[in-house]
Design a protein around this motif. Structure first.
Motif, PDB file in Angstrom:
ATOM      1  N   PRO A  61      14.646  84.466   5.565  1.00 46.82           N
ATOM      2  CA  PRO A  61      15.622  83.406   5.811  1.00 46.82           C
ATOM      3  C   PRO A  61      16.608  83.690   6.946  1.00 46.82           C
ATOM      4  N   VAL A  62      16.600  84.906   7.510  1.00 38.32           N
ATOM      5  CA  VAL A  62      17.486  85.198   8.639  1.00 38.32           C
ATOM      6  C   VAL A  62      16.653  85.865   9.731  1.00 38.32           C
ATOM      7  N   PRO A  63      17.126  85.849  10.976  1.00 41.57           N
ATOM      8  CA  PRO A  63      16.381  86.536  12.034  1.00 41.57           C
ATOM      9  C   PRO A  63      16.183  88.008  11.690  1.00 41.57           C
ATOM     10  N   ALA A  64      15.010  88.529  12.044  1.00 45.05           N
ATOM     11  CA  ALA A  64      14.713  89.939  11.782  1.00 45.05           C
ATOM     12  C   ALA A  64      13.688  90.411  12.803  1.00 45.05           C
ATOM     13  N   PHE A  65      13.726  91.708  13.103  1.00 42.31           N
ATOM     14  CA  PHE A  65      12.773  92.260  14.075  1.00 42.31           C
ATOM     15  C   PHE A  65      11.669  93.046  13.361  1.00 42.31           C
ATOM     16  N   ALA A  66      11.955  93.496  12.139  1.00 40.11           N
ATOM     17  CA  ALA A  66      10.959  94.023  11.212  1.00 40.11           C
ATOM     18  C   ALA A  66      11.255  93.302   9.893  1.00 40.11           C
ATOM     19  N   PRO A  67      10.301  93.248   8.980  1.00 36.67           N
ATOM     20  CA  PRO A  67      10.549  92.461   7.764  1.00 36.67           C
ATOM     21  C   PRO A  67      11.854  92.816   7.045  1.00 36.67           C
ATOM     22  N   GLY A  68      12.249  94.095   7.073  1.00 37.75           N
ATOM     23  CA  GLY A  68      13.474  94.483   6.366  1.00 37.75           C
ATOM     24  C   GLY A  68      14.588  94.971   7.264  1.00 37.75           C
ATOM     25  N   ILE A  69      14.447  94.774   8.571  1.00 39.60           N
ATOM     26  CA  ILE A  69      15.446  95.313   9.517  1.00 39.60           C
ATOM     27  C   ILE A  69      15.824  94.233  10.528  1.00 39.60           C
ATOM     28  N   ASP A  70      17.117  93.982  10.677  1.00 39.39           N
ATOM     29  CA  ASP A  70      17.530  93.116  11.785  1.00 39.39           C
ATOM     30  C   ASP A  70      18.172  93.965  12.883  1.00 39.39           C
ATOM     31  N   VAL A  71      18.095  93.455  14.096  1.00 34.26           N
ATOM     32  CA  VAL A  71      18.746  94.106  15.242  1.00 34.26           C
ATOM     33  C   VAL A  71      19.600  93.050  15.925  1.00 34.26           C
ATOM     34  N   HIS A  72      20.878  93.308  16.017  1.00 32.41           N
ATOM     35  CA  HIS A  72      21.770  92.407  16.734  1.00 32.41           C
ATOM     36  C   HIS A  72      22.240  93.089  18.023  1.00 32.41           C
ATOM     37  N   ILE A  73      22.227  92.317  19.101  1.00 31.27           N
ATOM     38  CA  ILE A  73      22.835  92.761  20.358  1.00 31.27           C
ATOM     39  C   ILE A  73      24.257  92.214  20.316  1.00 31.27           C
ATOM     40  N   VAL A  74      25.232  93.097  20.273  1.00 32.11           N
ATOM     41  CA  VAL A  74      26.611  92.656  20.055  1.00 32.11           C
ATOM     42  C   VAL A  74      27.456  93.035  21.270  1.00 32.11           C
ATOM     43  N   VAL A  75      28.191  92.047  21.765  1.00 38.89           N
ATOM     44  CA  VAL A  75      28.969  92.215  23.005  1.00 38.89           C
ATOM     45  C   VAL A  75      30.451  91.990  22.709  1.00 38.89           C
ATOM     46  N   LEU A  76      31.275  92.835  23.290  1.00 35.56           N
ATOM     47  CA  LEU A  76      32.729  92.668  23.180  1.00 35.56           C
ATOM     48  C   LEU A  76      33.295  92.804  24.586  1.00 35.56           C
ATOM     49  N   LYS A  77      34.061  91.802  25.017  1.00 32.40           N
ATOM     50  CA  LYS A  77      34.632  91.856  26.366  1.00 32.40           C
ATOM     51  C   LYS A  77      35.891  92.722  26.375  1.00 32.40           C
ATOM     52  N   PRO A  78      36.251  93.239  27.537  1.00 33.67           N
ATOM     53  CA  PRO A  78      37.471  94.048  27.618  1.00 33.67           C
ATOM     54  C   PRO A  78      38.669  93.310  27.014  1.00 33.67           C
ATOM     55  N   GLY A  79      39.432  93.989  26.199  1.00 30.60           N
ATOM     56  CA  GLY A  79      40.617  93.399  25.564  1.00 30.60           C
ATOM     57  C   GLY A  79      40.325  92.703  24.252  1.00 30.60           C
ATOM     58  N   GLU A  80      39.058  92.477  23.931  1.00 30.72           N
ATOM     59  CA  GLU A  80      38.729  91.761  22.696  1.00 30.72           C
ATOM     60  C   GLU A  80      38.631  92.719  21.507  1.00 30.72           C
ATOM     61  N   GLU A  81      38.776  92.097  20.303  1.00 31.75           N
ATOM     62  CA  GLU A  81      38.728  92.861  19.056  1.00 31.75           C
ATOM     63  C   GLU A  81      37.977  92.028  18.025  1.00 31.75           C
ATOM     64  N   THR A  82      37.194  92.662  17.164  1.00 31.70           N
ATOM     65  CA  THR A  82      36.460  91.906  16.136  1.00 31.70           C
ATOM     66  C   THR A  82      37.301  91.741  14.879  1.00 31.70           C
ATOM     67  N   VAL A  83      36.915  90.755  14.068  1.00 28.47           N
ATOM     68  CA  VAL A  83      37.565  90.510  12.775  1.00 28.47           C
ATOM     69  C   VAL A  83      36.717  91.207  11.704  1.00 28.47           C
ATOM     70  N   PRO A  84      37.332  92.070  10.885  1.00 32.50           N
ATOM     71  CA  PRO A  84      36.514  92.794   9.889  1.00 32.50           C
ATOM     72  C   PRO A  84      36.022  91.886   8.767  1.00 32.50           C
ATOM     73  N   VAL A  85      34.833  92.189   8.267  1.00 32.57           N
ATOM     74  CA  VAL A  85      34.213  91.425   7.182  1.00 32.57           C
ATOM     75  C   VAL A  85      33.680  92.414   6.144  1.00 32.57           C
ATOM     76  N   LEU A  86      33.816  92.032   4.878  1.00 32.33           N
ATOM     77  CA  LEU A  86      33.246  92.842   3.787  1.00 32.33           C
ATOM     78  C   LEU A  86      31.823  92.380   3.520  1.00 32.33           C
TER      79      LEU A  86
END
Ligand code: FE2
Length: 365
Positions: A61-86
């Motif tokens: 039901p979600v993107p995956a590169f192997a049946p049990g493994i997903d790979v995300h390419i994640v980009v953060l620009k200079p000065g940016e910060e992510t919001v934490p998630v549980l």
């Protein structure tokens, strides 16, 4: 009334033939173009500019590169910060460009190109790009399996249980209820009856963020790189997280290894039920996977081993370095890690049967 439940006659039915997802390579140029695209879009609400690498055979039901493994390419620009998630998924990450500060409830640490770190389940982290370049990481998680089970918990940190709510100092474990629920032996072979307390008060193990800085890992790779070509093992180190104990993982689901192969090395064809994804950090080489030949080079992301398909990899005149992510600890936990080291070797159930000997001592490694 059976409420839509059906009974399907499977009497005498043969085992379902397994579908091997074919080996595929996501080329460096595509990854680099996607990084630029992610850097060009408006900042998402959660600050997470990400693309999920989706195998052509994946049915969700979600993107995956192997049946049990997903790979995300994640980009953060200079000065940016992510919001934490549980989340109750866990991940292993590698920085492939730039640098960032990772805050995880303990001491913040800096990551740069080819550093690897893990993020335990229910352990939110914050990434802040305090450099001048884009910060790019490959993030591998066990989300596809949890989504398939429909139990992927995800919640904002605000209002949820926070990491800081848990005691950070060693404390005396109160276990009087479990101690009172004395197990009852059944028979002579170890079978027992145990009270409910044993289900809800299990032994714990500290699961924390660990960091493998490239500057500390890289010098050790010469050791495996210099092993003789007749070495029957693999020229690699696993990035070991002690929380995974005998399952030798980097997270509870995956191991991460970094291999540095000398020129002209050809591994023997073999197979394992764990699936593997290689990121080529340097050099180039070729593989045969399920009879299909494929070549790859620096910056490529290779779905290199569908579970239980016969495969081998070979370096060419340069050698190569690669990060491999494999869902090996997960299979050990499920007692499903079958391994065939060469096609003449027996099929071994690693973790409960005698494992495989390499010739490391014979070659003086
Ligand atoms: Fe393999």
């Amino acid at each position: 009334m059976n409420n839509g439940i059906t009974l399907i006659d499977v009497s005498g039915q043969p085992a379902r033939e397994q579908t091997f997802w074919p080996t595929v390579v996501l080329r460096r140029a595509i990854i680099e173009a996607e990084i630029e695209r992610l850097a060009s879009i408006d900042r998402p609400v959660d600050g997470r500019r990400a693309a999920a690498v989706n195998h052509p055979m994946n049915t969700g039901p979600v993107p995956a590169f192997a049946p049990g493994i997903d790979v995300h390419i994640v980009v953060l620009k200079p000065g940016e910060e992510t919001v934490p998630v549980l989340r109750n998924s866990s991940s292993v990450d590698m920085c492939i460009r730039g640098s960032a500060t990772v805050s995880n409830g303990g001491m913040p640490f800096q990551v740069e190109k080819y550093d690897v770190w893990n993020t335990p389940s229910m352990h939110p982290v914050v990434y802040r790009n305090d450099g001048n370049d884009l910060f790019v990481r490959l993030s591998y998680s066990n989300t596809p399996l949890l989504e398939r089970l429909d139990v992927h918990y995800s919640s904002p940190v605000e209002g949820a249980r926070q990491n800081g709510d848990r005691p950070s100092e060693p404390h005396v474990v109160q276990r009087s209820a479990r101690d009172a629920a004395v197990p009852i032996p059944i028979g002579q072979d170890g079978a027992q009856l145990m009270g409910y307390e044993w289900l809800v008060d299990i032994d714990t193990i500290d699961s924390k963020v660990l960091h493998w800085p490239w500057k500390d890992v890289a010098p050790h790779l010469d050791q495996v790189h210099n092993l003789d070509l007749s070495y029957t093992g693999r020229h690699l180190y696993v990035l070991y997280n002690p929380a995974t104990e005998r399952r030798i993982g980097t997270s509870h689901s995956f191991f991460a290894t970094i291999a540095k192969l000398p020129p002209g090395k050809v591994d023997k064809p073999h197979r394992h039920t764990s699936a593997a994804i290689n990121y080529i950090m340097w050099g180039h080489g070729k593989s045969v996977v399920n009879g299909e030949r494929i070549e790859w080079e620096e910056g490529d992301l290779h779905f290199s081993a569908p579970g239980w398909s016969i495969h081998n990899h070979a370096s060419r005149e340069q050698g190569f370095m690669a990060l491999t992510i494999q869902d090996h600890p997960l299979h050990i936990a499920m007692e499903s890690l079958l391994w065939q080291e060469t096609l003449k070797s027996p099929i071994t159930k690693l973790g409960s049967e005698q494992g495989i000997e390499t010739n490391l001592t014979a070659i003086g490694g």
